[in-house]
Design a protein around this motif. Structure first.
Motif, PDB file in Angstrom:
ATOM      1  N   ASP A 192     -11.879  -1.928   1.675  1.00 49.15           N
ATOM      2  CA  ASP A 192     -10.871  -2.903   1.234  1.00 49.15           C
ATOM      3  C   ASP A 192     -10.056  -3.493   2.379  1.00 49.15           C
TER       4      ASP A 192
ATOM      5  N   HIS B 160     -12.323   2.429   3.061  1.00 53.51           N
ATOM      6  CA  HIS B 160     -13.719   2.394   2.627  1.00 53.51           C
ATOM      7  C   HIS B 160     -14.106   0.985   2.181  1.00 53.51           C
TER       8      HIS B 160
ATOM      9  N   VAL C 165      -3.287  -2.429  -2.438  1.00 55.15           N
ATOM     10  CA  VAL C 165      -4.508  -1.806  -1.922  1.00 55.15           C
ATOM     11  C   VAL C 165      -4.225  -0.325  -1.701  1.00 55.15           C
ATOM     12  N   HIS C 166      -5.048   0.526  -2.293  1.00 56.15           N
ATOM     13  CA  HIS C 166      -4.882   1.959  -2.087  1.00 56.15           C
ATOM     14  C   HIS C 166      -5.358   2.303  -0.674  1.00 56.15           C
TER      15      HIS C 166
ATOM     16  N   SER D 220       0.836  -1.195   0.000  1.00 60.17           N
ATOM     17  CA  SER D 220       0.000   0.000   0.000  1.00 60.17           C
ATOM     18  C   SER D 220       0.870   1.243   0.000  1.00 60.17           C
TER      19      SER D 220
ATOM     20  N   GLU E 157      -3.882   8.671   6.432  1.00 56.28           N
ATOM     21  CA  GLU E 157      -4.624   7.404   6.417  1.00 56.28           C
ATOM     22  C   GLU E 157      -4.059   6.403   7.416  1.00 56.28           C
TER      23      GLU E 157
ATOM     24  N   GLU F 201      -8.977   3.466  -0.419  1.00 57.40           N
ATOM     25  CA  GLU F 201      -9.918   2.361  -0.636  1.00 57.40           C
ATOM     26  C   GLU F 201      -9.922   1.423   0.569  1.00 57.40           C
TER      27      GLU F 201
END
Length: 324
Positions: free
Chosen positions: A86, A84, A77-78, A51, A107, A81
């Motif tokens: 993932d 939200h 995986v962003h 990530s 994040e 995302e």
């Protein structure tokens, strides 16, 4: 403003020299943390999740693809995302490699606690080892730079090169520790040139059934000549009643026989090449092609493990399969 050629060349060279200078320091940074990171991935029972945000994210996608193609189940995986939905893909047996030069991406404030709840091993690739990311990680891979190659020292340049190189170093170390080899790599790339070279066996490419030129050991040279003409392969396998290949009759054998005054009614065994080259159906196609090239012949009968004729193949069959 239109820059002259010398300016453009000098700017390009300066960028490369600065990036190379920064990258040259990476080998000396590999130590206990690099070992911990590699062992965490090697011992991972789940997946490697990579990530990162921005340029780090772009590099992360490439690194996830590199790991996936070299024996480590991995995906990207962003971070946005992940927050939200993932994160639901991340399980306790997984390992996360998070890339952030500053190590302070907002994040992370939400991601790190969720990883801790799931007991997910966190690895950091950062330029700030004492950042929130660095302090939370089991191992920190140092990608710091003294300066970016950008003349304004703003655009990630030297740091992205360091990130890519450090990630590749980790992936290659893990790959070799796993004993991952060319054939394993080919299985991950079945449609590529390497896949064609390493995965194809002779029986995948050979001609079969009526396309296989063959005559009995009791046939005449005329019979063999007609079979040569019918298939156009340049050779005929001469077999006994059990389909054991006893010899090979080629265009060259025919010419030599006729020039020497031989008759077409004579038995083919008089003119054939006894114990001519045959290829095993289970052998790798690339090895079989090299065998033909080494012996300077263009085609050969194909036999099974018992020596029975099962097919025939020529160089064109290899080329059509992408084995060059």
């Amino acid at each position: 403003m239109i820059a002259d050629n010398n300016f453009l060349l000098e700017a390009g060279r300066q960028t490369l020299m600065l990036e190379l200078q920064e990258a040259s320091q990476l080998p000396d940074r590999l130590g206990d943390d690099f070992i911990k990171a590699a062992e965490a991935i090697i011992n991972c029972k789940g997946k490697l999740i990579v990530s990162g945000i921005g340029k780090s994210g772009h590099i992360g996608k490439k690194l996830a693809a590199t790991f996936a193609s070299t024996g480590t189940p991995a995906f990207f995986v962003h971070p946005a995302e992940a927050l939200h939905g993932d994160l639901g893909m991340v399980e306790s047996q997984d390992v996360m490699l998070f890339i952030s030069y500053s190590g302070g991406a907002k994040e992370l404030d939400l991601i790190i606690p969720r990883l801790e709840e799931k007991s997910v091993v966190l690895l950091a690739m950062t330029g700030k080892s004492h950042s929130p990311l660095g302090l939370a990680a089991k191992a920190v891979l140092d990608i710091s730079v003294e300066r970016e190659a950008c003349p304004m020292r703003l655009a990630p340049t030297s740091s992205t090169v360091n990130t890519l190189m450090m990630g590749d170093a980790l992936a290659m170390a893990v790959m070799q520790a796993r004993g991952f080899n060319e054939e394993d790599f080919a299985r991950s790339h079945p449609a590529g040139a390497l896949g064609a070279r390493l995965l194809n066996k002779v029986h995948h490419l050979m001609r079969r059934d009526t396309e296989v030129p063959q005559v009995s050991i009791h046939a005449s040279i005329m019979d063999a000549m007609l079979e040569l003409s019918r298939t156009g392969l340049g050779l005929v396998a001469v077999c006994d009643e059990q389909l054991q290949v006893k010899g090979v009759f080629t265009d060259g054998d025919l010419r030599r026989w006729l020039v020497g005054g031989g008759a077409l009614a004579d038995n083919v065994s008089l003119a054939m090449t006894v114990n001519g080259t045959t290829l095993n159906a289970q052998s790798r196609a690339i090895d079989a092609k090299e065998q033909l090239m080494k012996k300077k012949i263009s085609a050969a009968p194909v036999v099974d493990d018992h020596g029975q004729l099962v097919g025939a193949i020529n160089l064109q069959n290899f080329y059509q399969a992408g084995i060059l």
